[in-house]
Design a protein around this motif. Sequence first.
Motif, PDB file in Angstrom:
ATOM      1  N   PRO A  45      33.956  46.086 -16.146  1.00  0.00           N
ATOM      2  CA  PRO A  45      35.256  45.412 -16.188  1.00  0.00           C
ATOM      3  C   PRO A  45      36.373  46.315 -15.686  1.00  0.00           C
ATOM      4  O   PRO A  45      36.403  47.507 -15.962  1.00  0.00           O
ATOM      5  CB  PRO A  45      35.425  45.077 -17.678  1.00  0.00           C
ATOM      6  CG  PRO A  45      34.528  46.030 -18.398  1.00  0.00           C
ATOM      7  CD  PRO A  45      33.370  46.268 -17.494  1.00  0.00           C
ATOM      8  N   GLY A  46      37.280  45.721 -14.917  1.00  0.00           N
ATOM      9  CA  GLY A  46      38.434  46.458 -14.419  1.00  0.00           C
ATOM     10  C   GLY A  46      38.186  47.236 -13.145  1.00  0.00           C
ATOM     11  O   GLY A  46      39.111  47.837 -12.607  1.00  0.00           O
ATOM     12  N   LEU A  47      36.965  47.241 -12.632  1.00  0.00           N
ATOM     13  CA  LEU A  47      36.660  47.963 -11.405  1.00  0.00           C
ATOM     14  C   LEU A  47      36.507  46.967 -10.252  1.00  0.00           C
ATOM     15  O   LEU A  47      35.617  46.119 -10.261  1.00  0.00           O
ATOM     16  CB  LEU A  47      35.367  48.763 -11.551  1.00  0.00           C
ATOM     17  CG  LEU A  47      35.458  50.129 -12.219  1.00  0.00           C
ATOM     18  CD1 LEU A  47      34.086  50.785 -12.246  1.00  0.00           C
ATOM     19  CD2 LEU A  47      36.446  51.032 -11.508  1.00  0.00           C
ATOM     20  N   THR A  48      37.390  47.061  -9.297  1.00  0.00           N
ATOM     21  CA  THR A  48      37.282  46.269  -8.084  1.00  0.00           C
ATOM     22  C   THR A  48      37.607  47.171  -6.910  1.00  0.00           C
ATOM     23  O   THR A  48      38.334  48.151  -7.050  1.00  0.00           O
ATOM     24  CB  THR A  48      38.263  45.080  -8.090  1.00  0.00           C
ATOM     25  OG1 THR A  48      39.600  45.582  -8.220  1.00  0.00           O
ATOM     26  CG2 THR A  48      37.960  44.125  -9.232  1.00  0.00           C
ATOM     27  N   GLY A  49      37.078  46.843  -5.767  1.00  0.00           N
ATOM     28  CA  GLY A  49      37.377  47.643  -4.592  1.00  0.00           C
ATOM     29  C   GLY A  49      36.136  48.236  -3.974  1.00  0.00           C
ATOM     30  O   GLY A  49      35.034  48.138  -4.521  1.00  0.00           O
ATOM     31  N   PRO A  50      36.305  48.873  -2.837  1.00  0.00           N
ATOM     32  CA  PRO A  50      35.168  49.398  -2.082  1.00  0.00           C
ATOM     33  C   PRO A  50      34.631  50.700  -2.668  1.00  0.00           C
ATOM     34  O   PRO A  50      35.231  51.320  -3.548  1.00  0.00           O
ATOM     35  CB  PRO A  50      35.758  49.629  -0.693  1.00  0.00           C
ATOM     36  CG  PRO A  50      37.204  49.918  -0.951  1.00  0.00           C
ATOM     37  CD  PRO A  50      37.585  49.067  -2.130  1.00  0.00           C
ATOM     38  N   VAL A  51      33.488  51.079  -2.146  1.00  0.00           N
ATOM     39  CA  VAL A  51      32.806  52.312  -2.533  1.00  0.00           C
ATOM     40  C   VAL A  51      32.685  53.187  -1.299  1.00  0.00           C
ATOM     41  O   VAL A  51      32.460  52.687  -0.189  1.00  0.00           O
ATOM     42  CB  VAL A  51      31.418  52.007  -3.124  1.00  0.00           C
ATOM     43  CG1 VAL A  51      30.648  53.284  -3.439  1.00  0.00           C
ATOM     44  CG2 VAL A  51      31.562  51.131  -4.372  1.00  0.00           C
TER      45      VAL A  51
END
Length: 212
Positions: A45-51
Amino acid sequence: MTEDEVLHAYAARAAEYESLLGSVEDMGELDRRRIERWAGGLEGPGLTGPVLDAGCGPGHWTHFLQGLGLDVSGVDLVPEFIRSARVRFPNVPFRVASLRALDLPDGHHAGVLAWYSLIHFAPTELPPAIMELRRVLQPKGRLLVGFFEGDSGEPFDHAVTTAYYWSVDEMSAMLQDAGFEVLDVESRQVPGRRPHAAIAAVAAVARSEKTS
């Protein structure tokens, strides 16, 4: 080691390196499990975006992470690696970049994999490189570092060019100084190989970020 020395050493042996170590199948099963387990934590939860695969070499781990469903890109200092990676894995974005200055926005990435890509940084150069990885991670973003375990800052003759050992304690301390909280640590010794260590860490939330 200067960055140019590392670049030229790997460029001269890029084809040989790729033939020996350019496939996930060439990697140890425990490494695959470790990276896969870390990747699973990026769905929290709370983690979005690229790697970002920082120091991706010929791109095999980047492609592996994409196969796990991650929005991932790879960067490496060596143009020969990037050219090969683009041909082998055309659906994965790759570009040439220095880990000293990634030319990426602050706090944009949910995860950074630095799997044996920090081993050639001299002791005085490593803390700023870790700070640069922290810079591109969002609060609570995850980092996974793989390295050779030993006496901190001790150089040794790596197959390509000079590399450095680090103790788990010293690497953990540098991560904490850069704004990370260590989540877990792994050490292991495979007969006939140098001792391995990996540290998973999370980008700590600064006080200003907590109150904003």
